[in-house]
Every structure is written in structure tokens, then in C-alpha cells.
Design a protein around this motif. Structure first.
Motif, PDB file in Angstrom:
ATOM      1  N   GLU A 122       1.319   6.924  -6.610  1.00  8.60           N
ATOM      2  CA  GLU A 122       0.249   7.888  -6.853  1.00  8.60           C
ATOM      3  C   GLU A 122       0.695   9.306  -6.526  1.00  8.60           C
ATOM      4  O   GLU A 122       0.365  10.255  -7.245  1.00  8.60           O
ATOM      5  N   GLU A 123       1.450   9.446  -5.427  1.00  7.59           N
ATOM      6  CA  GLU A 123       1.950  10.775  -5.071  1.00  7.59           C
ATOM      7  C   GLU A 123       2.925  11.294  -6.120  1.00  7.59           C
ATOM      8  O   GLU A 123       2.900  12.495  -6.479  1.00  7.59           O
ATOM      9  N   ALA A 124       3.776  10.405  -6.649  1.00  5.30           N
ATOM     10  CA  ALA A 124       4.705  10.829  -7.699  1.00  5.30           C
ATOM     11  C   ALA A 124       3.958  11.260  -8.955  1.00  5.30           C
ATOM     12  O   ALA A 124       4.292  12.284  -9.568  1.00  5.30           O
TER      13      ALA A 124
ATOM     14  N   ALA B 111       1.946  15.600 -12.476  1.00  2.00           N
ATOM     15  CA  ALA B 111       0.842  16.322 -13.115  1.00  2.00           C
ATOM     16  C   ALA B 111       0.814  17.787 -12.675  1.00  2.00           C
ATOM     17  O   ALA B 111       0.611  18.696 -13.500  1.00  2.00           O
ATOM     18  N   GLU B 112       1.032  18.018 -11.382  1.00  2.00           N
ATOM     19  CA  GLU B 112       1.060  19.407 -10.903  1.00  2.00           C
ATOM     20  C   GLU B 112       2.215  20.188 -11.509  1.00  2.00           C
ATOM     21  O   GLU B 112       2.063  21.367 -11.865  1.00  2.00           O
ATOM     22  N   GLU B 113       3.371  19.539 -11.633  1.00  2.00           N
ATOM     23  CA  GLU B 113       4.521  20.226 -12.220  1.00  2.00           C
ATOM     24  C   GLU B 113       4.282  20.544 -13.697  1.00  2.00           C
ATOM     25  O   GLU B 113       4.647  21.627 -14.188  1.00  2.00           O
TER      26      GLU B 113
ATOM     27  N   ARG C  48       0.825  -1.203   0.000  1.00  2.00           N
ATOM     28  CA  ARG C  48       0.000   0.000   0.000  1.00  2.00           C
ATOM     29  C   ARG C  48       0.864   1.260   0.000  1.00  2.00           C
ATOM     30  O   ARG C  48       0.542   2.257  -0.681  1.00  2.00           O
ATOM     31  N   ALA C  49       1.967   1.234   0.759  1.00  2.00           N
ATOM     32  CA  ALA C  49       2.873   2.379   0.762  1.00  2.00           C
ATOM     33  C   ALA C  49       3.503   2.593  -0.603  1.00  2.00           C
ATOM     34  O   ALA C  49       3.668   3.731  -1.060  1.00  2.00           O
TER      35      ALA C  49
END
Length: 343
Positions: free
Chosen positions: A189-191, A196-198, A182-183
């Protein structure tokens, strides 16, 4: 030591892949232990004595049936426990001397404890211990308070505790593995979210930079067009501003694209795109490869648009490649380039 360790590891992997073989070997070992115990007299004053007594035929039959039931302990743990429990009680009550079938019941109880939840384990364990201990105390040849009867209670309790410990360890290991997976998914997902934000931030920055410089170029070009005839010096100054703004926009775009480029990406090509002007070099490579090629190219009135020129070059290149691959030995190729109509 290394060879021994690798051999043991291979043996464990083989047993995991063949659980029925492992259970068969375990049943055989349990049967051997029961037979050996049936020849032992535990009530002598100086500890157990081997070879003083021999098992009855009925006791041997009960031991064989109980050991055979253990082969199915993974698939039907409750059924195997019930069968071995009944056989163990019969061995204590009916056999003379009593047959040590309790050993198989201890193994079956361990399997149940390792494969069920804790409340079920202790309920089933208490019931099994109660039935076997009462049978040993009531029908046994020794006094009800003898150590053999207490041993039945102790061994059943030990089987429950050991099986519960194994089940808890498996659950703990599975929980750790699930948390790690899960980690890992959360990190991925965080990456992706950060990427996407960058990208969105870079797109906004590019939009701001390009829009600013294009607006500046538009204004200066309008000024240059307005004063071109009356004030050529001011028009030249405006055109210089246009050039500086366009160069600044290109520099901004180049630096941003350089940041986006990965370390393994190929460098941007510095040579111009190929066209019909280098058709002779292309044909020469196929001739050197053994394909005779004749070229008929009409005189061109002027240069072609870059997109049309590149497309024509790629079409000829693909056609010659197909001839070289599929036409076989002795093939010849003829290339005709004819320009029709105005461009």
C-alpha cells in the motif's frame, strides 16, 4: 541422511493430510502402552517388574474402549476427555488389578489443552486430576500416599502444561505470520501511495513546463504575425524564439517520459508508421508464405492523411492474415484499394 530426511518430511506431510490415520495410529500405540503397563507390577522393592500379573478381562475391555475413543480426539476433545476420564476412574475402582486407562486420559487432556484457552485448560485439568487422584487413593490397592497415586496427579498436570505450551507456540507462530502478512500489505500500500504521489508530481511538473513553453510560443507567434510585413527581421527573431521554445518543450517531455519508462519497455520506434506506400512489401510477405495475392490499387491524386493511410494498411494486413489462417489450402486473395471522394 538426505534420503532419510526427505522420507520423514514426506511422512509428516502425509500425516498432516490424513489426521484420522494419525489418530488411529496414536490410539493403537496408547493401547499397546496400556496393555504393557497392565502386565507390570510397580510396587516391588527394586522398581517395576514385568510379567508378575495379568490384566482382568474387564480391564482389557476398558483399555480398548478408551483407545478407541482417542480416534475422535480432534473432533470432540471434551467428549473424548470425559469418556476416557470415566473409563480411567472405572479402571481404578472396578478392575482388579487396576487397569492403567489413565494413559488415554493423559493424551485426551493434552489434546484439550492444545485446542482450548488457558483458563479452560486449567479448570478441566484440575477437575480431571482431582477425580482420578481421589479414585486412585480411595479405591486403589496401594496406600493413599503411594507414588502411583502421586503419579496420576503428576501425569495429568504434565499433560496440561505440555498442551498449553503447544497451544502457546501455535498462537505465537500464527501471530508472527499475521504480522508478516500485514507488513507485506502495508509495504504494498505504501508503494502504491508513493507511485500515485510521484505520478501526481510528474503531472504537475509537465503541466507547468508545457504551459510555460506554450504561452511563450503563443506570445512570440503573435509578435511574429504583428511585425511580419513591416519588420521582417524582428519577425524572424520571434520565429527563432518560437522554435527554441518548442524544442525546449520537446526536450522536457522526452526527459520526463524517459524517466517514466521501465527498464523492460521496448524502445520508441524510430521508423515512420506504415501506410499504403509499403503495401507491396506487405503483400510480398504473404506471397512468400504461399498465399497468392493480386493487388488492384487505383492511382492516388495525393498523399492520404497519416491516420487514414495507417488505418487502410492495417485493414489490408488483418484481412490477409485472416485469409491465410482460415481459408485453407488453395486459397487466393485479391486486394482492391479505391479512393473515393476528396480528403
Amino acid at each position: 541422511m538426505t534420503t532419510l530426511g526427505s522420507g520423514l518430511a514426506r511422512g509428516r506431510r502425509w500425516l498432516r493430510g490424513h489426521p484420522l490415520a494419525f489418530d488411529g495410529a496414536l490410539a493403537a500405540a496408547v493401547l499397546a502402552c496400556m496393555v504393557c503397563a497392565s502386565f507390570t507390577e510397580p510396587s516391588t522393592g527394586h522398581g517395576p517388574t514385568f510379567g508378575v500379573r495379568a490384566p482382568a478381562p474387564g480391564g482389557v475391555l476398558l483399555m480398548v474402549l478408551a483407545a478407541a475413543a482417542l480416534v475422535q480426539r480432534r473432533h470432540r476433545p471434551m467428549g473424548v476427555l470425559a469418556a476416557t476420564g470415566v473409563l480411567a476412574a472405572a479402571g481404578l475402582v472396578l478392575a482388579d488389578p487396576p487397569a492403567p486407562v489413565v494413559i488415554s486420559t493423559v493424551v485426551a487432556l493434552f489434546t484439550v489443552a492444545a485446542r482450548t484457552d488457558r483458563p479452560t485448560t486449567w479448570r478441566v485439568g484440575l477437575l480431571t486430576a482431582l477425580v482420578l487422584t481421589v479414585a486412585a487413593m480411595v479405591a486403589g490397592s496401594t496406600p493413599w500416599y503411594s507414588q502411583e497415586n502421586v503419579g496420576v496427579l503428576a501425569w495429568t498436570g504434565l499433560a496440561c502444561a505440555a498442551g498449553d505450551a503447544v497451544r502457546s507456540r501455535r498462537a505465537f507462530v500464527d501471530a508472527i505470520r499475521e504480522r508478516a502478512e500485514r507488513a507485506e500489505r502495508t509495504r504494498e500500500e505504501e508503494a502504491r501511495r508513493r507511485v500515485a504521489e510521484e505520478r501526481l508530481r510528474i503531472a504537475r511538473d509537465l503541466h507547468d513546463v508545457v504551459a510555460h513553453h506554450i504561452a511563450l510560443v503563443n506570445v512570440q507567434a503573435g509578435v511574429a504575425a504583428h511585425v511580419m510585413d513591416r519588420r521582417p527581421d524582428q519577425a524572424k527573431e520571434a520565429l527563432a524564439h518560437v522554435r527554441a521554445a518548442s524544442r525546449s518543450a520537446l526536450d522536457e517531455l522526452r526527459s520526463t517520459v524517459g524517466l517514466l519508462r521501465q527498464s523492460g519497455d521496448p524502445a520508441a520506434p524510430t521508423e515512420p508508421a506504415p501506410g499504403l506506400a509499403v503495401l507491396g512489401d506487405l503483400v510480398g510477405t504473404f506471397r512468400n508464405a504461399g498465399l497468392p495475392v493480386e493487388v488492384a490499387c487505383a492511382d492516388r491524386d495525393g498523399p492520404l492523411p497519416s491516420a487514414v493511410d495507417l488505418t487502410a494498411y492495417r485493414v489490408v494486413q488483418e484481412a490477409l492474415t485472416n485469409v491465410r489462417k482460415h481459408a485453407g489450402a488453395g486459397a487466393r486473395a485479391e486486394v482492391s484499394v479505391i479512393r473515393v471522394g476528396a480528403t
